[in-house]
Design an enzyme around this catalytic site. Structure first.
Site, PDB file in Angstrom:
ATOM      1  N   CYS A   7      50.825  39.140  41.537  1.00  0.00           N
ATOM      2  CA  CYS A   7      49.453  38.411  41.122  1.00  0.00           C
ATOM      3  C   CYS A   7      48.541  39.240  40.339  1.00  0.00           C
ATOM      4  O   CYS A   7      47.823  40.184  41.107  1.00  0.00           O
ATOM      5  CB  CYS A   7      49.089  37.719  42.260  1.00  0.00           C
ATOM      6  SG  CYS A   7      47.382  36.995  41.982  1.00  0.00           S
TER       7      CYS A   7
ATOM      8  N   CYS B  29      44.705  38.822  41.513  1.00  0.00           N
ATOM      9  CA  CYS B  29      44.655  39.307  42.623  1.00  0.00           C
ATOM     10  C   CYS B  29      44.409  40.688  42.614  1.00  0.00           C
ATOM     11  O   CYS B  29      43.667  41.651  43.095  1.00  0.00           O
ATOM     12  CB  CYS B  29      45.446  38.943  43.662  1.00  0.00           C
ATOM     13  SG  CYS B  29      46.225  37.171  43.597  1.00  0.00           S
ATOM     14  N   ASP B  30      45.514  41.417  41.756  1.00  0.00           N
ATOM     15  CA  ASP B  30      45.519  42.846  41.773  1.00  0.00           C
ATOM     16  C   ASP B  30      45.302  43.877  40.687  1.00  0.00           C
ATOM     17  O   ASP B  30      45.049  45.000  40.558  1.00  0.00           O
ATOM     18  CB  ASP B  30      46.819  43.420  42.462  1.00  0.00           C
ATOM     19  CG  ASP B  30      47.417  42.623  43.592  1.00  0.00           C
ATOM     20  OD1 ASP B  30      46.323  42.485  44.463  1.00  0.00           O
ATOM     21  OD2 ASP B  30      48.394  42.386  43.884  1.00  0.00           O
TER      22      ASP B  30
END
Ligand code: NAP
Length: 433
Positions: free
Chosen positions: A134, A137-138
């Site tokens: 993701c 997200c990261d």
């Protein structure tokens, strides 16, 4: 334990749409979501192909959908993972991971899936330390780093575009020279100086040290090439997880996607599926919300039919009522329309869902006399199905009439299901002959 009309499992676009429609229809409904609402779109930074929203973040669209459904009274339980769906008579039993049990007449499964893994050495070891599924997200953890995105589909390109904000250099590693991502995404990503493609190439190993990923080995043109990267973002497909929730068999395709009919019903009556966990052509927000709408409308009709059938045949086992309901069709007739005609061959039994009907018979003079009036919950047409003889009366709609038509096979299943039910139907038939 709580009993509902409908339980929705999964809080992505499909589940939230089903919830919105169910809440607006006044169905007693609960939605269980294992994490926070939003599902797959939370992993997407920008959505630019949802009509009416030229450009919206996944998080914002998720929030808007959840707020909209809540506004109409939908009960949403987040961080409530479901462990299992099983059957109990005409109820579908949903057990949560914490052991809580809930029941409903119908269930809509919209649980999506999880990213496919590469399955190479180092992938599991460095998950969370440089290996990610993701970018949204990261990605921000990798400012100024060299990164690799693996895959050639829309996800790889969408997420790759997001990563270009942080990456010094971005490799797009794909097993073929051709990419399947939309052309517009390809043009945007591959037009950037910091992006280079590595194709056709297969990732063989991910390596690094205690601080995290430092390189990936890819096989290209028969030899192994080492790319120095600190982050590997893998987008090589998706594993649908819906089928793993079922205690009993449910039909799915070779890749594990749930197979449904045109009403989104799975092979289990009263259990529907929509969104990315269902076998379909495109995994899009637009298709998810459309299919969820179909699913909830079909579920609503199924529940209503189930309740009518249950009231008409109160002594039949509940699982037989569920199975016969699946075979019933809802038919509507305007006032005065003929449902069955005296002398015709028998084909269906009818249960009145709404409205009144009038029963007539021909008399010796060739005229017609009224012999009975039927109301909601009554059934008719049983004599023909029991004896195989032509219809002995005509039934017409007195008011606008909704009936559930039960075919011969379902009728036989019902009659054989319990002695008490067979006796009740025979008694009704005897009184009408
Ligand atoms: P996808 O379209 O199935 O693409 C997966 C990619 O991974 C393919 O390029 C595939 O290669 C590659 N791949 C599969 N297995 C691999 C393996 N073992 N090793 C290396 N590469 C492998 O999946 P997706 O990109 O996640 O998209 C899923 C669905 O969501 C699609 O329908 C997509 O259109 C949709 N989506 C849409 C948007 C949007 O903006 N509209 C955004 C994201 C996703 P091959 O090409 O060689 O098979």
């Amino acid at each position: 334990m709580a009993d509902f009309d409908l339980i929705i499992i999964g809080g992505g676009p499909a589940g939230l749409t089903a919830g919105l429609y169910a809440a607006r229809a006044g169905m007693s409904t609960v939605l269980f979501e294992a994490k926070d609402v939003g599902g797959e779109i939370l992993n997407t930074e920008l959505i630019e192909d949802y009509p009416g929203f030229e450009s919206v973040t996944g998080a914002e669209l998720a929030q808007k959908m959840a707020d909209h459904a809540r506004k109409f009274g939908l009960r949403i339980e987040t961080y409530a993972p479901v462990k299992q769906i099983r059957l109990d008579g005409d109820r579908r039993v949903v057990e949560l991971a914490d052991g809580t049990i809930h029941t409903a007449y119908a269930v809509i499964v919209t649980v999506g899936g999880e990213p496919t893994k590469l399955g190479v050495p180092g992938e599991a070891e460095f998950h969370g330390r440089g290996v990610s599924y993701c970018a949204v997200c990261d990605g921000a953890f990798f400012k100024g780093a060299d990164l690799a995105v693996i895959g050639g589909g829309d996800s790889a390109f969408q997420e790759g575009l997001f990563l270009t904000r942080f990456a010094k250099k971005l490799y797009v590693v794909h097993r073929r020279d051709e990419f399947r991502a939309q052309q517009i995404l390809q043009d945007r990503l591959l037009g950037m100086d910091k992006v280079s493609t590595v194709t056709p190439a297969v990732v063989r190993e991910i390596g690094g040290d205690a601080s995290g990923v430092k390189w990936i080995d890819v096989q290209k043109d028969g030899s192994i090439e080492r790319l120095p990267v600190e982050g590997v973002f893998v987008f090589v497909g998706f594993r649908p997880v819906g089928r793993y929730l079922f205690a009993d068999h449910v039909d799915h395709d070779q890749s594990g996607y749930l197979i449904t009919d045109q009403y989104m019903q799975t092979s289990i009556p009263g259990v529907y599926a929509a969104g990315d966990t269902r076998a379909q052509l495109a995994k899009q927000v637009t298709t998810a919300v459309g299919d969820a709408t179909t699913a909830v409308l079909a579920a609503e009709r199924y529940i209503e039919e189930l309740k009518h059938a249950g009231r008409a045949f109160p002594k039949a086992p509940r699982e037989v009522i569920a199975r016969t309901t699946e075979r019933m069709q809802l038919r509507t007739f305007p006032p005065g329309a003929t449902v069955i005609r005296e002398g015709d061959e028998p084909d269906y039994l009818y249960v009145i869902a709404h409205g009144d009907a009038v029963v007539t018979r021909r008399d010796a003079t060739g005229g017609e006399r009224v012999v009975n009036e039927l109301h909601e919950g009554d059934y008719f047409g049983e004599i023909g199905l029991l004896t195989g003889e032509p219809r002995n009366a005509t039934v017409r709609a007195k008011t606008s009439l909704e009936v559930l038509a039960m075919d011969l096979e379902a009728f036989r299943m019902l009659v054989r299901s319990s002695r008490a039910t067979a006796e009740d139907i025979t008694k009704v038939a005897a009184a009408r002959r």
